[in-house]
Structures are given as C-alpha cells and as structure tokens.
Design a protein around this motif. Structure first.
Motif, PDB file in Angstrom:
ATOM      1  N   ILE A 181       0.794  -1.371   0.389  1.00 27.06           N
ATOM      2  CA  ILE A 181      -0.090  -0.201   0.384  1.00 27.06           C
ATOM      3  C   ILE A 181       1.032   0.972   0.065  1.00 27.06           C
ATOM      4  O   ILE A 181       0.315   2.611  -0.706  1.00 27.06           O
ATOM      5  N   ALA A 239      -6.786   4.685  -0.038  1.00 21.53           N
ATOM      6  CA  ALA A 239      -7.784   3.880   0.992  1.00 21.53           C
ATOM      7  C   ALA A 239      -9.584   3.462   0.464  1.00 21.53           C
ATOM      8  O   ALA A 239      -9.765   2.916   0.919  1.00 21.53           O
ATOM      9  N   THR A 240      -9.843   4.248  -0.665  1.00 16.66           N
ATOM     10  CA  THR A 240     -11.257   3.542  -0.964  1.00 16.66           C
ATOM     11  C   THR A 240     -11.147   1.925  -1.690  1.00 16.66           C
ATOM     12  O   THR A 240     -12.032   1.548  -0.836  1.00 16.66           O
ATOM     13  N   MET A 280      -9.254   0.167  -0.037  1.00 20.17           N
ATOM     14  CA  MET A 280      -9.068  -0.723   0.952  1.00 20.17           C
ATOM     15  C   MET A 280     -10.166  -0.947   1.433  1.00 20.17           C
ATOM     16  O   MET A 280     -11.027  -1.880   2.167  1.00 20.17           O
ATOM     17  N   LEU A 281     -11.646   0.121   1.679  1.00 19.09           N
ATOM     18  CA  LEU A 281     -12.940   0.189   2.424  1.00 19.09           C
ATOM     19  C   LEU A 281     -13.473  -1.029   1.218  1.00 19.09           C
ATOM     20  O   LEU A 281     -14.212  -1.804   2.082  1.00 19.09           O
ATOM     21  N   HIS A 324      -7.880   1.589   7.069  1.00 16.66           N
ATOM     22  CA  HIS A 324      -8.569   2.541   5.706  1.00 16.66           C
ATOM     23  C   HIS A 324      -8.905   4.010   6.429  1.00 16.66           C
ATOM     24  O   HIS A 324      -8.668   4.909   5.552  1.00 16.66           O
ATOM     25  N   TRP A 325      -9.618   3.676   7.751  1.00 14.60           N
ATOM     26  CA  TRP A 325      -9.755   5.167   8.608  1.00 14.60           C
ATOM     27  C   TRP A 325      -8.867   5.500   9.040  1.00 14.60           C
ATOM     28  O   TRP A 325      -9.238   7.143   8.713  1.00 14.60           O
ATOM     29  N   PHE A 363      -6.687   5.825   6.961  1.00 11.45           N
ATOM     30  CA  PHE A 363      -5.540   6.972   5.719  1.00 11.45           C
ATOM     31  C   PHE A 363      -6.413   8.000   5.248  1.00 11.45           C
ATOM     32  O   PHE A 363      -6.167   8.408   5.198  1.00 11.45           O
ATOM     33  N   TRP A 364      -7.460   7.876   6.306  1.00 11.78           N
ATOM     34  CA  TRP A 364      -9.017   9.081   5.812  1.00 11.78           C
ATOM     35  C   TRP A 364      -8.301  10.010   6.745  1.00 11.78           C
ATOM     36  O   TRP A 364      -8.386  11.047   6.064  1.00 11.78           O
TER      37      TRP A 364
END
Length: 200
Positions: free
Chosen positions: A101, A138-139, A141-142, A149-150, A152-153
């Motif tokens: 990633i 991140a998307t 990962m979601l 992913h949270w 990363f956001w």
C-alpha cells in the motif's frame, strides 16, 4: 456551482454515516457524491481530485458488488456460525499488504505530481497529488473492508487544500470526514467482527 457543492457536502455526510454503519447503500450515495465533485473540482482546477472522483464513481460500482455478494464468512479462529449480512465485518492489514500500500501511494504520488506540475495549470500540484494518491488506495481498502482505511482517511484530510481554492463547504465536509473517520475506526473495532477471510 456552489449549489452543486452544497449538495455534494450533504450527500458526502450521508455517505460517511452509512459507511460507519457498513450499510451497502453507502456505495450508491458515494457514486452520486463523486459524480457531483467531478464537476466541482474541474471548475476549481483541482484536477487530480477531479480524476480521483472519476475513480470513486467506478469503484462505487465495484464496492457495491463486492459488499452485496452473499457468501458464508467464518469469524476469526473461533468456529462460530457465520455472521449475518448486517454484521460489521473487517480485516486487518498484514505487514506485506502495508508495504504494498505504501509503495502504491508513493508511485501514484510521483506520477500524479509529474503530470500536474508539467501538464496542467494546477496551483497546488503536490497537495493535490498526495490527497489523490492516498484517496485511491484508501477507497480500495474500504471495498476490501480493511479497517485501517479509516486511518488513511484521517491522514488525507485536505482542509487547507480546499481553503486555498475557496471551497469552504467542501472544507467543512473534510473537517467532518476527519472527525467521523475517528468515530468509524472506533465503531468498527468495538462492534465489528474481525475475520481473516480475504474474499470480503
């Protein structure tokens, strides 16, 4: 255009609420929000984020399909019955996946920065490239229900970027994103079921 931006803010907040609840309707709302922001960012000359939202439109279709597939999922190492479709399921990053990633983010950032710097009139190529690179990863990962992913956001919050371009409603939306990302991480950890099933 400002009315369109306000509409995007409202649907963006709804998307976050649904994401925290792991409700699959989030992908439909996300599709609509992303489509709106394609135009908002184009007219604001934030080209990488415009491209990111085109990507969001496409991955919303993938995410909806991924989350609506019906399959039996075992909980991690306990032999219990598979959880219901409504359960919050997640999995963690492995060290190898984390390395992949990070490499993907660096490669995307370099590619996007080069393009924005040399081929567009973007006034903020580095910030635009960074937020776009992290957002793409991140998307994904979601869509795979990877809980990190949270984090990363939270990192990718672009408040200053949108302040510079005068997108004040969008700046407010991203402040909410940062707060709700922390809430989402807490909610998934507290109410979720960790699984090792890579097909999620």
């Amino acid at each position: 255009m400002q009315l369109l931006e306000y509409f995007g803010v409202l649907t963006g907040l709804l998307y976050l609420f649904l994401e925290i609840r792991q409700h699959r309707a989030m992908w439909v709302v996300g599709f609509l929000t992303s489509l709106v922001y394609v135009f908002v960012f184009f007219f604001s000359k934030i080209y990488a984020d415009m491209g990111l939202n085109i990507y969001y439109v496409a991955i919303s279709i993938y995410g909806f399909w991924q989350w609506t597939r019906r399959r039996e999922v075992e909980t991690a190492q306990n032999g219990e019955a598979a959880p219901s479709q409504e359960a919050i399921l997640y999995r963690n990053m492995t060290p190898l996946l984390f390395a992949g990633i990070c490499s993907a983010i660096l490669a995307l950032f370099a590619l996007l920065y080069y393009f924005l710097h040399y081929f567009t009139d973007s006034p903020i190529p580095a910030g635009d490239a960074f937020t776009t690179a992290v957002g793409i990863v991140a998307t994904w990962m979601l869509a795979r229900r990877i809980i990190e992913h949270w984090i990363f956001w939270i990192i990718v919050v672009s408040v200053y970027l949108y302040y510079l371009r005068g997108l004040y409603p969008t700046m407010f939306l991203y402040i909410c994103y940062a707060i709700l990302a922390a809430v989402g991480l807490y909610t998934w950890k507290k109410k979720g079921i960790r699984t090792h099933d890579s097909t999620l």
